[in-house]
Design a protein around this motif. Structure first.
Motif, PDB file in Angstrom:
ATOM      1  N   ARG A  97       0.840  -1.197   0.000  1.00 20.60           N
ATOM      2  CA  ARG A  97       0.000   0.000   0.000  1.00 20.60           C
ATOM      3  C   ARG A  97       0.876   1.247   0.000  1.00 20.60           C
ATOM      4  NH1 ARG A  97      -4.922   0.952   4.256  1.00 20.60           N
ATOM      5  NH2 ARG A  97      -5.719  -0.782   2.989  1.00 20.60           N
ATOM      6  N   LYS A 137      -0.309  10.596  -5.197  1.00 21.52           N
ATOM      7  CA  LYS A 137      -1.159  11.642  -5.801  1.00 21.52           C
ATOM      8  C   LYS A 137      -0.317  12.830  -6.253  1.00 21.52           C
ATOM      9  CE  LYS A 137      -5.594  10.960  -3.717  1.00 21.52           C
ATOM     10  NZ  LYS A 137      -5.441  10.608  -2.321  1.00 21.52           N
ATOM     11  N   ASP A 169      -2.312  -2.824  -3.675  1.00 24.02           N
ATOM     12  CA  ASP A 169      -3.317  -2.447  -2.671  1.00 24.02           C
ATOM     13  C   ASP A 169      -3.567  -0.964  -2.950  1.00 24.02           C
ATOM     14  OD1 ASP A 169      -4.687  -3.489  -0.021  1.00 24.02           O
ATOM     15  OD2 ASP A 169      -3.966  -1.499   0.490  1.00 24.02           O
ATOM     16  N   ILE A 170      -4.014  -0.207  -1.986  1.00 28.54           N
ATOM     17  CA  ILE A 170      -4.283   1.211  -2.217  1.00 28.54           C
ATOM     18  C   ILE A 170      -3.016   1.879  -2.776  1.00 28.54           C
ATOM     19  CG2 ILE A 170      -4.737   3.428  -1.077  1.00 28.54           C
ATOM     20  CD1 ILE A 170      -6.622   1.995   0.811  1.00 28.54           C
ATOM     21  N   GLY A 171      -3.170   2.586  -3.881  1.00 25.01           N
ATOM     22  CA  GLY A 171      -2.056   3.339  -4.468  1.00 25.01           C
ATOM     23  C   GLY A 171      -1.062   2.495  -5.246  1.00 25.01           C
ATOM     24  N   ARG A 208      -7.391 -10.949 -12.843  1.00 18.80           N
ATOM     25  CA  ARG A 208      -6.883 -10.502 -11.542  1.00 18.80           C
ATOM     26  C   ARG A 208      -7.376  -9.091 -11.222  1.00 18.80           C
ATOM     27  NH1 ARG A 208      -6.666  -8.685  -7.533  1.00 18.80           N
ATOM     28  NH2 ARG A 208      -5.093  -8.674  -5.880  1.00 18.80           N
ATOM     29  N   THR A 212     -11.157  -8.860  -7.003  1.00 18.34           N
ATOM     30  CA  THR A 212     -11.648  -8.531  -5.657  1.00 18.34           C
ATOM     31  C   THR A 212     -13.094  -8.033  -5.733  1.00 18.34           C
ATOM     32  OG1 THR A 212      -9.391  -7.900  -5.090  1.00 18.34           O
ATOM     33  CG2 THR A 212     -11.105  -7.296  -3.522  1.00 18.34           C
ATOM     34  N   SER A 241     -13.440   4.496  -5.626  1.00 17.97           N
ATOM     35  CA  SER A 241     -13.549   4.432  -7.091  1.00 17.97           C
ATOM     36  C   SER A 241     -12.210   3.942  -7.615  1.00 17.97           C
ATOM     37  CB  SER A 241     -13.889   5.800  -7.677  1.00 17.97           C
ATOM     38  OG  SER A 241     -13.070   6.807  -7.090  1.00 17.97           O
ATOM     39  N   GLY A 242     -11.595   3.049  -6.821  1.00 20.22           N
ATOM     40  CA  GLY A 242     -10.334   2.431  -7.212  1.00 20.22           C
ATOM     41  C   GLY A 242     -10.595   1.045  -7.761  1.00 20.22           C
ATOM     42  N   ASN A 243      -9.569   0.223  -7.687  1.00 20.59           N
ATOM     43  CA  ASN A 243      -9.645  -1.106  -8.287  1.00 20.59           C
ATOM     44  C   ASN A 243     -10.823  -1.927  -7.750  1.00 20.59           C
ATOM     45  OD1 ASN A 243      -8.606  -4.184  -7.680  1.00 20.59           O
ATOM     46  ND2 ASN A 243      -8.223  -3.512  -9.761  1.00 20.59           N
ATOM     47  N   VAL A 244     -10.963  -1.996  -6.446  1.00 21.31           N
ATOM     48  CA  VAL A 244     -12.012  -2.853  -5.874  1.00 21.31           C
ATOM     49  C   VAL A 244     -13.396  -2.285  -6.200  1.00 21.31           C
ATOM     50  CG1 VAL A 244     -12.914  -3.885  -3.764  1.00 21.31           C
ATOM     51  CG2 VAL A 244     -10.448  -3.599  -4.042  1.00 21.31           C
ATOM     52  N   SER A 265     -11.595  10.096  -1.939  1.00 20.49           N
ATOM     53  CA  SER A 265     -11.362  10.628  -0.591  1.00 20.49           C
ATOM     54  C   SER A 265     -11.817  12.085  -0.447  1.00 20.49           C
ATOM     55  CB  SER A 265      -9.895  10.461  -0.188  1.00 20.49           C
ATOM     56  OG  SER A 265      -9.071  11.050  -1.151  1.00 20.49           O
ATOM     57  N   ARG A 290     -10.063  13.469 -10.138  1.00 20.31           N
ATOM     58  CA  ARG A 290     -10.980  13.363  -9.007  1.00 20.31           C
ATOM     59  C   ARG A 290     -12.385  12.995  -9.488  1.00 20.31           C
ATOM     60  NH1 ARG A 290      -7.949  11.797  -6.105  1.00 20.31           N
ATOM     61  NH2 ARG A 290      -9.381  12.068  -4.378  1.00 20.31           N
ATOM     62  N   ALA A 322     -13.383   1.331  -0.018  1.00 19.07           N
ATOM     63  CA  ALA A 322     -12.333   2.360  -0.035  1.00 19.07           C
ATOM     64  C   ALA A 322     -11.234   2.059   0.975  1.00 19.07           C
ATOM     65  CB  ALA A 322     -12.933   3.737   0.213  1.00 19.07           C
ATOM     66  N   ALA A 347     -13.406  -3.380   1.070  1.00 18.98           N
ATOM     67  CA  ALA A 347     -12.147  -2.873   1.632  1.00 18.98           C
ATOM     68  C   ALA A 347     -11.773  -3.722   2.842  1.00 18.98           C
ATOM     69  CB  ALA A 347     -12.307  -1.415   2.050  1.00 18.98           C
ATOM     70  N   ASN A 348     -10.565  -3.534   3.369  1.00 15.20           N
ATOM     71  CA  ASN A 348     -10.157  -4.240   4.577  1.00 15.20           C
ATOM     72  C   ASN A 348     -10.609  -3.473   5.815  1.00 15.20           C
ATOM     73  OD1 ASN A 348      -8.773  -6.646   3.735  1.00 15.20           O
ATOM     74  ND2 ASN A 348      -7.221  -5.303   2.832  1.00 15.20           N
TER      75      ASN A 348
HETATM   76  P1  NDP Z   1      -7.183   1.952  -4.910  1.00 17.12           P
HETATM   77  O1  NDP Z   1      -6.000   2.752  -4.579  1.00 17.12           O
HETATM   78  O2  NDP Z   1      -7.322   1.415  -6.286  1.00 17.12           O
HETATM   79  O3  NDP Z   1      -8.515   2.739  -4.563  1.00 17.12           O
HETATM   80  C1  NDP Z   1      -8.765   3.209  -3.279  1.00 17.12           C
HETATM   81  C2  NDP Z   1     -10.028   4.027  -3.309  1.00 17.12           C
HETATM   82  O4  NDP Z   1     -10.410   4.347  -1.987  1.00 17.12           O
HETATM   83  C3  NDP Z   1      -9.857   5.360  -4.034  1.00 17.12           C
HETATM   84  O5  NDP Z   1     -11.056   5.722  -4.629  1.00 17.12           O
HETATM   85  C4  NDP Z   1      -9.467   6.281  -2.887  1.00 17.12           C
HETATM   86  O6  NDP Z   1      -9.735   7.652  -3.142  1.00 17.12           O
HETATM   87  C5  NDP Z   1     -10.358   5.767  -1.786  1.00 17.12           C
HETATM   88  N1  NDP Z   1      -9.743   6.060  -0.485  1.00 17.12           N
HETATM   89  C6  NDP Z   1      -8.494   5.735  -0.067  1.00 17.12           C
HETATM   90  N2  NDP Z   1      -8.270   6.194   1.165  1.00 17.12           N
HETATM   91  C7  NDP Z   1      -9.399   6.818   1.533  1.00 17.12           C
HETATM   92  C8  NDP Z   1      -9.794   7.500   2.690  1.00 17.12           C
HETATM   93  N3  NDP Z   1      -8.952   7.646   3.730  1.00 17.12           N
HETATM   94  N4  NDP Z   1     -11.062   8.018   2.736  1.00 17.12           N
HETATM   95  C9  NDP Z   1     -11.908   7.861   1.685  1.00 17.12           C
HETATM   96  N5  NDP Z   1     -11.566   7.234   0.542  1.00 17.12           N
HETATM   97  C10 NDP Z   1     -10.352   6.727   0.478  1.00 17.12           C
HETATM   98  O7  NDP Z   1      -7.187   0.747  -3.847  1.00 17.12           O
HETATM   99  P2  NDP Z   1      -7.983  -0.635  -3.922  1.00 17.12           P
HETATM  100  O8  NDP Z   1      -9.269  -0.460  -4.625  1.00 17.12           O
HETATM  101  O9  NDP Z   1      -7.031  -1.660  -4.397  1.00 17.12           O
HETATM  102  O10 NDP Z   1      -8.230  -0.930  -2.371  1.00 17.12           O
HETATM  103  C11 NDP Z   1      -9.402  -0.510  -1.689  1.00 17.12           C
HETATM  104  C12 NDP Z   1      -9.582  -1.326  -0.420  1.00 17.12           C
HETATM  105  O11 NDP Z   1      -9.711  -2.714  -0.754  1.00 17.12           O
HETATM  106  C13 NDP Z   1      -8.428  -1.264   0.584  1.00 17.12           C
HETATM  107  O12 NDP Z   1      -8.952  -1.400   1.882  1.00 17.12           O
HETATM  108  C14 NDP Z   1      -7.611  -2.511   0.240  1.00 17.12           C
HETATM  109  O13 NDP Z   1      -6.820  -2.943   1.332  1.00 17.12           O
HETATM  110  C15 NDP Z   1      -8.745  -3.485  -0.052  1.00 17.12           C
HETATM  111  N6  NDP Z   1      -8.380  -4.651  -0.849  1.00 17.12           N
HETATM  112  C16 NDP Z   1      -7.834  -4.527  -2.098  1.00 17.12           C
HETATM  113  C17 NDP Z   1      -7.565  -5.640  -2.846  1.00 17.12           C
HETATM  114  C18 NDP Z   1      -7.083  -5.548  -4.249  1.00 17.12           C
HETATM  115  O14 NDP Z   1      -7.048  -6.591  -4.926  1.00 17.12           O
HETATM  116  N7  NDP Z   1      -6.750  -4.383  -4.774  1.00 17.12           N
HETATM  117  C19 NDP Z   1      -7.756  -6.987  -2.298  1.00 17.12           C
HETATM  118  C20 NDP Z   1      -8.409  -7.022  -1.002  1.00 17.12           C
HETATM  119  C21 NDP Z   1      -8.665  -5.885  -0.320  1.00 17.12           C
HETATM  120  P3  NDP Z   1      -8.531   8.644  -3.524  1.00 17.12           P
HETATM  121  O15 NDP Z   1      -8.166   8.300  -4.918  1.00 17.12           O
HETATM  122  O16 NDP Z   1      -9.114   9.986  -3.359  1.00 17.12           O
HETATM  123  O17 NDP Z   1      -7.427   8.371  -2.549  1.00 17.12           O
END
Ligand code: NDP
Length: 448
Positions: A97, A137, A169-171, A208, A212, A241-244, A265, A290, A322, A347-348
């Motif tokens: 992450r 970012k 994971d995130i980022g 892949r 998730t 609005s990320g991968n998951v 976020s 955004r 998220a 999310a976790n």
């Molecule tokens: P991404 O980086 O692709 O997306 C994360 C998303 O969550 C973005 O839209 C981000 O917004 C938002 N976000 C992050 N931090 C915050 C915050 N503090 N408050 C509000 N929104 C937030 O990550 P993933 O989609 O991969 O992961 C999302 C979750 O899923 C995490 O908890 C991760 O541990 C979990 N996960 C992921 C897996 C995977 O295969 N990728 C597998 C299992 C669990 P912004 O762009 O503005 O930061």
């Protein structure tokens, strides 16, 4: 012998004392331990062998300096982490992450969760997690590349296809994995499956990217079936609005749900006619902008500042995808008041313990992350299998295996909950089922 409640209390006290200022880690450990009372009652041998004390202590914690130079020639120093939590059932496996909030406690909470999640997949993978407090970012392409390369010049010593296999994971998505893999290969001259989530052209697995999010929906659909319900026709709210989040939304739409809100976020968009996912993909995956840009494409949609407000949108299905602790007690009460039927964690640890209590007290169907988001890591394990066999499966083959795995995890979780007298409590079911396999393997391998 001490009562099981006392055993658990003592272990928890030790965790809090030994790991000060790590509230997310304490929260994750407590959630598992408090589920285990009936297991400890049934298996006093686990207490004698110190399984609980050992399972809460990571096997290895690596913290390192990551220096890099930005486009203006300025030097920056971030901190890198890899926590190799538990290898009783296979090589360490878990994502990296990159987010400014990352610290050792967050990586430990994620690594601890990962151990039980990986166990639930039924595949031979241990638990690990890593990352950095680097904020991707606003960084240029070359800054991202230089950071990933610097990160890898240290991490490469500790990972390997049969040792420890990181992922995203995130980022951290396919772009970052590509840069890290490139540096790993240069440093070691090894071309093997040391990462999952790789690009398709160099050993990644089809399916892949979607795994998730899709897996979450397969899990929720299977649960709803048990209650004579289905996803079809339901209104869904999905945070992130990320991968998951994106692929959860895609599968939810394919299964006939109307997805009305998504977030980042900074804030959330509400589109009562249904979110246009192509627009979200364009903004997030291509332009990396955004979510408020959505209104430029669809002016009738609403944008609200602040990501927490998304839980005030009325829905049948709430899918937090998220980050940790994004649904607190107050948001949970609003969701319940608005008639939410099911909450599926993508999310976790996205729900606080108080929020989970609100859902359970109000008979909201609730899927805990370590079961319902296990599809990502399960498909990563399928990527590892393909890498060692030197072949590639089709998208359909991978997706079918993913669905089988999610259905099996749901059935096992639900059965274990019932067997232990907590029918319908998937939190307990997942914690107990995940724990038992790891504990058995640790017993068999002696005190190590
Ligand atoms: P991404 O980086 O692709 O997306 C994360 C998303 O969550 C973005 O839209 C981000 O917004 C938002 N976000 C992050 N931090 C915050 C915050 N503090 N408050 C509000 N929104 C937030 O990550 P993933 O989609 O991969 O992961 C999302 C979750 O899923 C995490 O908890 C991760 O541990 C979990 N996960 C992921 C897996 C995977 O295969 N990728 C597998 C299992 C669990 P912004 O762009 O503005 O930061």
């Amino acid at each position: 012998m001490k009562a099981p409640e006392q055993v658990i209390k003592d272990v928890m006290e030790q965790v809090t004392r030994r790991n000060p200022n790590e509230p997310e880690f304490h929260q994750a450990v407590w959630e598992v331990l408090e589920s285990l009372t009936p297991v400890i009652e049934k298996h006093p041998e686990f207490v004698e062998a110190g399984i609980l004390e050992r399972i809460v202590e990571p096997e290895r914690q690596i913290v390192f300096r990551v220096p890099w130079v930005d486009d203006n020639g300025r030097v920056h120093v971030n901190r890198g982490f890899r926590v190799q939590f538990n290898s009783a059932i296979g090589p360490y496996k878990g994502g990296l992450r990159f987010h400014p909030s990352v610290n050792l406690g967050i990586i430990k909470f994620l690594g601890f969760e990962q151990t039980f999640k990986n166990s639930l997949t039924g595949l031979p993978i241990g638990g690990g997690k890593g990352g950095s407090d680097f904020d991707p970012k606003g960084k240029s392409e070359y800054e991202i590349m230089r950071f990933c390369q610097s990160f890898m010049t240290e991490l490469y010593r500790y990972v390997g296809a049969d040792v420890d296999v990181p992922a995203g994971d995130i980022g951290v998505g396919a772009r970052e994995v590509g840069y890290m893999y490139g540096m790993y290969k240069k440093l070691t001259t090894l071309y093997h499956g040391v990462f999952t989530g790789k690009g398709i052209s160099y050993g990644g697995s089809l399916g892949r990217r979607e795994a998730t999010g899709y897996g979450l929906l397969y899990f929720v659909e299977e649960m709803l079936k048990d209650y004579g319900e289905s996803i079809k026709g339901k209104t869904a709210v999905i945070s992130g609005s990320g991968n998951v989040a994106i692929y959860a939304a895609e599968k939810a739409q394919q299964l006939g749900a109307l997805v009305v809100a998504m977030s980042d976020s900074n804030g959330y968009i509400y589109d009562p006619d249904g979110i246009k996912l192509d627009t979200i993909k364009q903004i997030k995956e291509v332009e990396r902008k955004r979510i408020k840009e959505y209104r430029n494409y669809h002016p009738s949609a609403q944008y609200h500042e602040g990501s927490k407000g998304i839980w005030t949108v009325k829905c049948d299905l709430a899918l937090p995808c998220a980050t940790q602790n994004e649904i607190d007690e107050e948001s949970a009460k609003i969701l319940v008041a608005n008639g939410v039927m099911a909450v599926g964690e993508g999310a976790n640890m996205p729900s606080t313990p108080e929020a989970i209590k609100v859902f359970q007290d109000n008979k909201v169907l609730f899927t805990p992350a370590k079961a319902s988001n296990a599809g990502g890591v399960a498909t990563s394990a399928l990527e590892m299998t393909q890498n060692s066999m030197r072949l590639s499966w089709t998208f359909e083959e991978v997706d079918a295996k993913l669905k089988d795995i999610m259905v099996r995890i749901y059935r096992q979780t639900s059965k274990v909950a019932k067997d232990y007298g907590f029918e319908g409590d998937l939190v307990r079911g997942a914690n107990i089922a995940g724990f038992l396999k790891v504990a058995d393997a640790m017993m068999a391998q002696g005190i190590v």
